[in-house]
Write a protein that holds these residues in place. Structure first.
Motif, PDB file in Angstrom:
ATOM      1  N   HIS A  39      -1.805   5.711  -5.240  1.00 50.35           N
ATOM      2  CA  HIS A  39      -1.174   6.563  -4.388  1.00 50.35           C
ATOM      3  C   HIS A  39      -0.418   5.664  -3.459  1.00 50.35           C
ATOM      4  CE1 HIS A  39      -3.849   9.851  -5.386  1.00 50.35           C
ATOM      5  NE2 HIS A  39      -4.697   9.156  -5.397  1.00 50.35           N
ATOM      6  N   LEU A  40      -0.502   4.301  -3.471  1.00 50.85           N
ATOM      7  CA  LEU A  40       0.252   3.610  -2.712  1.00 50.85           C
ATOM      8  C   LEU A  40       1.797   3.251  -3.029  1.00 50.85           C
ATOM      9  CD1 LEU A  40      -2.187   0.173  -2.742  1.00 50.85           C
ATOM     10  CD2 LEU A  40      -1.530   1.826  -0.774  1.00 50.85           C
ATOM     11  N   HIS A  41       2.664   3.267  -2.014  1.00 52.56           N
ATOM     12  CA  HIS A  41       4.023   2.997  -2.210  1.00 52.56           C
ATOM     13  C   HIS A  41       4.110   1.432  -2.455  1.00 52.56           C
ATOM     14  CE1 HIS A  41       4.993   6.955  -1.194  1.00 52.56           C
ATOM     15  NE2 HIS A  41       4.395   7.159  -0.087  1.00 52.56           N
ATOM     16  N   ASN A  89      -8.734 -10.930  -7.599  1.00 56.13           N
ATOM     17  CA  ASN A  89      -8.964  -9.842  -8.317  1.00 56.13           C
ATOM     18  C   ASN A  89      -8.227  -8.654  -7.514  1.00 56.13           C
ATOM     19  OD1 ASN A  89     -10.605 -10.590 -10.104  1.00 56.13           O
ATOM     20  ND2 ASN A  89     -12.415 -10.386  -9.017  1.00 56.13           N
ATOM     21  N   ILE A  90      -8.266  -8.907  -6.151  1.00 55.90           N
ATOM     22  CA  ILE A  90      -7.563  -7.855  -5.228  1.00 55.90           C
ATOM     23  C   ILE A  90      -5.819  -7.902  -5.398  1.00 55.90           C
ATOM     24  CG2 ILE A  90      -6.953  -6.960  -2.864  1.00 55.90           C
ATOM     25  CD1 ILE A  90      -9.619  -8.142  -1.923  1.00 55.90           C
ATOM     26  N   LYS A  91      -5.384  -9.203  -5.564  1.00 57.52           N
ATOM     27  CA  LYS A  91      -4.222  -9.486  -5.757  1.00 57.52           C
ATOM     28  C   LYS A  91      -3.681  -9.002  -7.249  1.00 57.52           C
ATOM     29  CE  LYS A  91      -2.176 -13.052  -3.962  1.00 57.52           C
ATOM     30  NZ  LYS A  91      -2.029 -14.617  -3.516  1.00 57.52           N
ATOM     31  N   GLU A  92      -4.359  -9.162  -8.246  1.00 56.70           N
ATOM     32  CA  GLU A  92      -4.089  -8.868  -9.683  1.00 56.70           C
ATOM     33  C   GLU A  92      -4.010  -7.420  -9.814  1.00 56.70           C
ATOM     34  OE1 GLU A  92      -3.459 -10.347 -12.369  1.00 56.70           O
ATOM     35  OE2 GLU A  92      -3.706 -12.379 -11.437  1.00 56.70           O
ATOM     36  N   ALA A  93      -4.904  -6.629  -8.990  1.00 58.21           N
ATOM     37  CA  ALA A  93      -4.796  -5.262  -9.146  1.00 58.21           C
ATOM     38  C   ALA A  93      -3.656  -4.548  -8.536  1.00 58.21           C
ATOM     39  CB  ALA A  93      -6.121  -4.629  -8.488  1.00 58.21           C
ATOM     40  N   LEU A  94      -3.212  -5.209  -7.391  1.00 54.33           N
ATOM     41  CA  LEU A  94      -2.042  -4.617  -6.697  1.00 54.33           C
ATOM     42  C   LEU A  94      -0.773  -5.102  -7.537  1.00 54.33           C
ATOM     43  CD1 LEU A  94      -3.022  -6.175  -2.910  1.00 54.33           C
ATOM     44  CD2 LEU A  94      -2.967  -3.660  -3.860  1.00 54.33           C
ATOM     45  N   ARG A  95      -0.916  -6.068  -7.893  1.00 52.48           N
ATOM     46  CA  ARG A  95       0.355  -6.724  -8.507  1.00 52.48           C
ATOM     47  C   ARG A  95       0.656  -5.746 -10.068  1.00 52.48           C
ATOM     48  NH1 ARG A  95      -1.145 -12.192  -7.865  1.00 52.48           N
ATOM     49  NH2 ARG A  95       0.128 -13.116  -6.200  1.00 52.48           N
ATOM     50  N   GLN A 100       2.570  -5.054   1.711  1.00 50.08           N
ATOM     51  CA  GLN A 100       1.935  -5.251   2.699  1.00 50.08           C
ATOM     52  C   GLN A 100       0.580  -5.896   2.378  1.00 50.08           C
ATOM     53  OE1 GLN A 100       2.237  -2.010   5.510  1.00 50.08           O
ATOM     54  NE2 GLN A 100       1.333  -3.080   7.152  1.00 50.08           N
ATOM     55  N   LEU A 101      -0.029  -5.054   1.456  1.00 49.35           N
ATOM     56  CA  LEU A 101      -1.285  -5.540   1.316  1.00 49.35           C
ATOM     57  C   LEU A 101      -1.592  -6.912   0.570  1.00 49.35           C
ATOM     58  CD1 LEU A 101      -2.970  -2.280  -0.195  1.00 49.35           C
ATOM     59  CD2 LEU A 101      -3.475  -3.369   2.079  1.00 49.35           C
ATOM     60  N   LEU A 102      -0.386  -7.329  -0.389  1.00 46.86           N
ATOM     61  CA  LEU A 102      -0.503  -8.608  -0.893  1.00 46.86           C
ATOM     62  C   LEU A 102      -0.321  -9.712   0.230  1.00 46.86           C
ATOM     63  CD1 LEU A 102       1.792  -7.848  -4.117  1.00 46.86           C
ATOM     64  CD2 LEU A 102      -0.486  -8.529  -4.039  1.00 46.86           C
ATOM     65  N   ARG A 103       0.599  -9.321   1.435  1.00 44.45           N
ATOM     66  CA  ARG A 103       0.894 -10.422   2.222  1.00 44.45           C
ATOM     67  C   ARG A 103      -0.598 -10.444   2.753  1.00 44.45           C
ATOM     68  NH1 ARG A 103       5.920  -7.809   2.753  1.00 44.45           N
ATOM     69  NH2 ARG A 103       5.129  -6.415   4.512  1.00 44.45           N
ATOM     70  N   VAL A 104      -1.370  -9.409   3.361  1.00 35.78           N
ATOM     71  CA  VAL A 104      -2.668  -9.423   3.864  1.00 35.78           C
ATOM     72  C   VAL A 104      -3.659 -10.241   2.998  1.00 35.78           C
ATOM     73  CG1 VAL A 104      -4.679  -8.295   4.561  1.00 35.78           C
ATOM     74  CG2 VAL A 104      -2.422  -7.318   5.047  1.00 35.78           C
ATOM     75  N   CYS A 105      -3.651 -10.275   1.738  1.00 40.48           N
ATOM     76  CA  CYS A 105      -4.394 -10.912   0.928  1.00 40.48           C
ATOM     77  C   CYS A 105      -4.028 -12.309   0.975  1.00 40.48           C
ATOM     78  CB  CYS A 105      -4.328 -10.401  -0.655  1.00 40.48           C
ATOM     79  SG  CYS A 105      -5.116  -8.954  -0.924  1.00 40.48           S
ATOM     80  N   ASP A 106      -2.793 -12.833   1.221  1.00 43.55           N
ATOM     81  CA  ASP A 106      -2.230 -14.262   1.187  1.00 43.55           C
ATOM     82  C   ASP A 106      -2.955 -14.774   2.254  1.00 43.55           C
ATOM     83  OD1 ASP A 106      -0.844 -14.220  -1.246  1.00 43.55           O
ATOM     84  OD2 ASP A 106       0.740 -13.597  -0.436  1.00 43.55           O
ATOM     85  N   LYS A 107      -2.961 -14.038   3.553  1.00 46.89           N
ATOM     86  CA  LYS A 107      -3.288 -14.501   4.822  1.00 46.89           C
ATOM     87  C   LYS A 107      -4.839 -14.324   5.033  1.00 46.89           C
ATOM     88  CE  LYS A 107       0.486 -13.007   7.466  1.00 46.89           C
ATOM     89  NZ  LYS A 107       1.179 -11.708   8.379  1.00 46.89           N
ATOM     90  N   LEU A 108      -5.525 -13.892   4.319  1.00 46.27           N
ATOM     91  CA  LEU A 108      -6.952 -13.813   4.347  1.00 46.27           C
ATOM     92  C   LEU A 108      -7.816 -15.094   3.314  1.00 46.27           C
ATOM     93  CD1 LEU A 108      -7.824 -10.028   3.471  1.00 46.27           C
ATOM     94  CD2 LEU A 108      -8.021 -11.518   5.621  1.00 46.27           C
ATOM     95  N   GLU A 111      -1.410   5.646   4.434  1.00 44.71           N
ATOM     96  CA  GLU A 111      -0.532   5.084   5.529  1.00 44.71           C
ATOM     97  C   GLU A 111      -1.258   4.194   6.705  1.00 44.71           C
ATOM     98  OE1 GLU A 111       3.507   5.478   8.134  1.00 44.71           O
ATOM     99  OE2 GLU A 111       2.670   7.240   6.870  1.00 44.71           O
ATOM    100  N   MET A 112      -2.145   5.108   6.855  1.00 43.26           N
ATOM    101  CA  MET A 112      -2.939   4.735   8.109  1.00 43.26           C
ATOM    102  C   MET A 112      -4.070   3.703   7.671  1.00 43.26           C
ATOM    103  SD  MET A 112      -3.009   5.481  11.335  1.00 43.26           S
ATOM    104  CE  MET A 112      -3.856   4.256  12.491  1.00 43.26           C
ATOM    105  N   LEU A 113      -4.445   3.588   6.575  1.00 45.52           N
ATOM    106  CA  LEU A 113      -5.472   2.813   6.061  1.00 45.52           C
ATOM    107  C   LEU A 113      -4.806   1.407   5.898  1.00 45.52           C
ATOM    108  CD1 LEU A 113      -8.335   2.294   4.666  1.00 45.52           C
ATOM    109  CD2 LEU A 113      -7.211   2.720   2.376  1.00 45.52           C
ATOM    110  N   VAL A 114      -3.603   1.492   5.442  1.00 47.35           N
ATOM    111  CA  VAL A 114      -2.978   0.013   5.179  1.00 47.35           C
ATOM    112  C   VAL A 114      -2.486  -0.478   6.807  1.00 47.35           C
ATOM    113  CG1 VAL A 114      -0.670  -0.842   4.581  1.00 47.35           C
ATOM    114  CG2 VAL A 114      -1.866   0.653   2.904  1.00 47.35           C
ATOM    115  N   THR A 115      -2.167   0.319   7.604  1.00 47.19           N
ATOM    116  CA  THR A 115      -1.935  -0.177   8.893  1.00 47.19           C
ATOM    117  C   THR A 115      -2.955  -0.491   9.645  1.00 47.19           C
ATOM    118  OG1 THR A 115      -0.216   1.530   9.167  1.00 47.19           O
ATOM    119  CG2 THR A 115      -0.944   0.660  11.255  1.00 47.19           C
ATOM    120  N   GLU A 116      -4.203   0.139   9.423  1.00 46.28           N
ATOM    121  CA  GLU A 116      -5.392  -0.556  10.161  1.00 46.28           C
ATOM    122  C   GLU A 116      -5.807  -1.766   9.486  1.00 46.28           C
ATOM    123  OE1 GLU A 116      -8.624   2.226  10.407  1.00 46.28           O
ATOM    124  OE2 GLU A 116      -7.597   3.744  11.650  1.00 46.28           O
TER     125      GLU A 116
END
Length: 357
Positions: free
Chosen positions: A244-246, A298-304, A252-260, A182-187
């Motif tokens: 281990h991700l909810h 690649n990141i987004k594919e794995a997250l999806r 949230q990480l997918l949104r980060v990838c879109d912005k990045l 949770e803290m990792l995603v927040t940071e």
């Protein structure tokens, strides 16, 4: 018309000089930390030049004093910042605050981070700052407002990370493996928000040639490079945490990838502007873009894949899908220890089908 404008500028300089002398007189009359107060006034005077380095060093030397000494220093700077309507004084105050955060030591950082004390946050309160005395001051006022917002974001980001990002220490490392998921995603999200603010830097316009703007821009860029380094470090930990991700964290990480994907190109443009203006030498700039489109895909594919509840994803497959990149390309993710071959997306799909069978 030109003579009238010239006379107005001369009058403005005279008024600024008188105000500086009055401020120096008040500093001496107050007593207490006279030399420190005088150094702050001298470093943030109305002269439209870089702060006097000798006075800046006197201010920064307060880090070796008592907490009361440093608190007094911070209070004087903030009072001068919030009570001025002159762009040069406001800009120099912000540069002095930035220098204090970078070179003033832990107590200086702590006092700036938790000002005002009752609010627990650092409010520079410059969202409405305007110097309307000329078209130039009107334009540079927007730069001052952005600079104040960036410093606010930088301080807030450092608070979330639990430490101040030291752009001068190139060998500093953080053990991200000890962070909770949770803290990792927040940071990661907080660092991405800071980079979003860097993307908003007003590099267009004539004010970018001003010496004060160039000095501030250089420090902002160095802090930006450190933030990118910290973001890459934390994104490199994502492959180990995917199982281990909810779902909310995945989204949230997918949104980060879109912005990045957008931010990477904007940050590259900002860096190119700095190089073209000789604000930074090429040796101080990172050799690689923040993230390439290939890496983000690649990141987004794995997250999806992880977000699909009915499709099991093994740890080796996750590492292959986002951790392995051709040796000719740079990747923020560690290479898989079990295999030295880059898995293609078709290999990943066949592996998924085999798991389902």
């Amino acid at each position: 018309m030109g003579e009238w404008m010239g006379g107005r500028e001369r009058l403005k300089r005279v008024v600024g000089l008188v105000k500086d002398q009055v401020a120096l007189g008040r500093a001496i009359a107050k007593g207490g930390f006279v030399s420190l107060h005088v150094a702050i006034v001298t470093a943030t005077n109305h002269d439209e030049k870089l702060p006097d380095e000798k006075s800046v060093k006197v201010v920064l030397s307060s880090r070796s004093g008592s907490r009361m000494h440093i608190s007094y220093c911070v209070r004087v700077i903030m009072d001068r910042l919030n009570n001025t309507h002159n762009w040069a004084v406001a800009f120099k105050c912000l540069i002095l605050i930035h220098r204090g955060l970078r070179d003033g030591g832990f107590v200086f950082q702590d006092r700036l981070c938790f000002l005002p004390a009752r609010g627990g946050r650092n409010y520079l309160k410059l969202s409405n700052f305007k110097d309307v005395s000329s078209p130039f001051t009107w334009e540079i006022s927007s730069w001052i407002r952005w600079y104040a917002v960036f410093l606010d974001h930088w301080i807030a980001t450092c608070r979330v990370l639990g430490c101040f990002m030291d752009s001068k220490n190139k060998d500093s490392t953080v053990d991200v493996s000890s962070l909770s998921t949770e803290m990792l995603v927040t940071e990661i999200s907080t660092l991405q928000d800071l980079l979003q603010e860097v993307c908003a830097v007003p590099v267009e316009g004539s004010v970018i040639e001003n010496d004060l703007v160039r000095a501030a821009f250089r420090m902002v860029l160095l802090d930006n490079f450190k933030a990118q380094e910290q973001l890459k470090l934390r994104m490199g930990e994502v492959p180990e945490r995917l199982t281990h991700l909810h779902k909310s964290e995945v989204f949230q990480l997918l949104r980060v990838c879109d912005k990045l994907a957008v931010q990477s190109m904007r940050l590259l443009y900002v860096m190119e502007v700095a190089l073209s203006l000789n604000i930074l030498p090429a040796s101080e700039c990172p050799a690689k873009i923040l993230f390439t489109d290939y890496e983000i895909v690649n990141i987004k594919e794995a997250l999806r894949a992880v977000s699909l509840q009915n499709i099991p994803v093994s740890s080796s497959l996750i590492t292959a899908s986002i951790g392995l990149v051709s040796s000719s390309r740079w990747s923020p993710f560690p290479r898989c220890r079990s295999s030295g071959i880059c898995a293609t997306m078709s290999d990943i799909g066949r592996s998924r089908n085999h798991d389902l069978l």
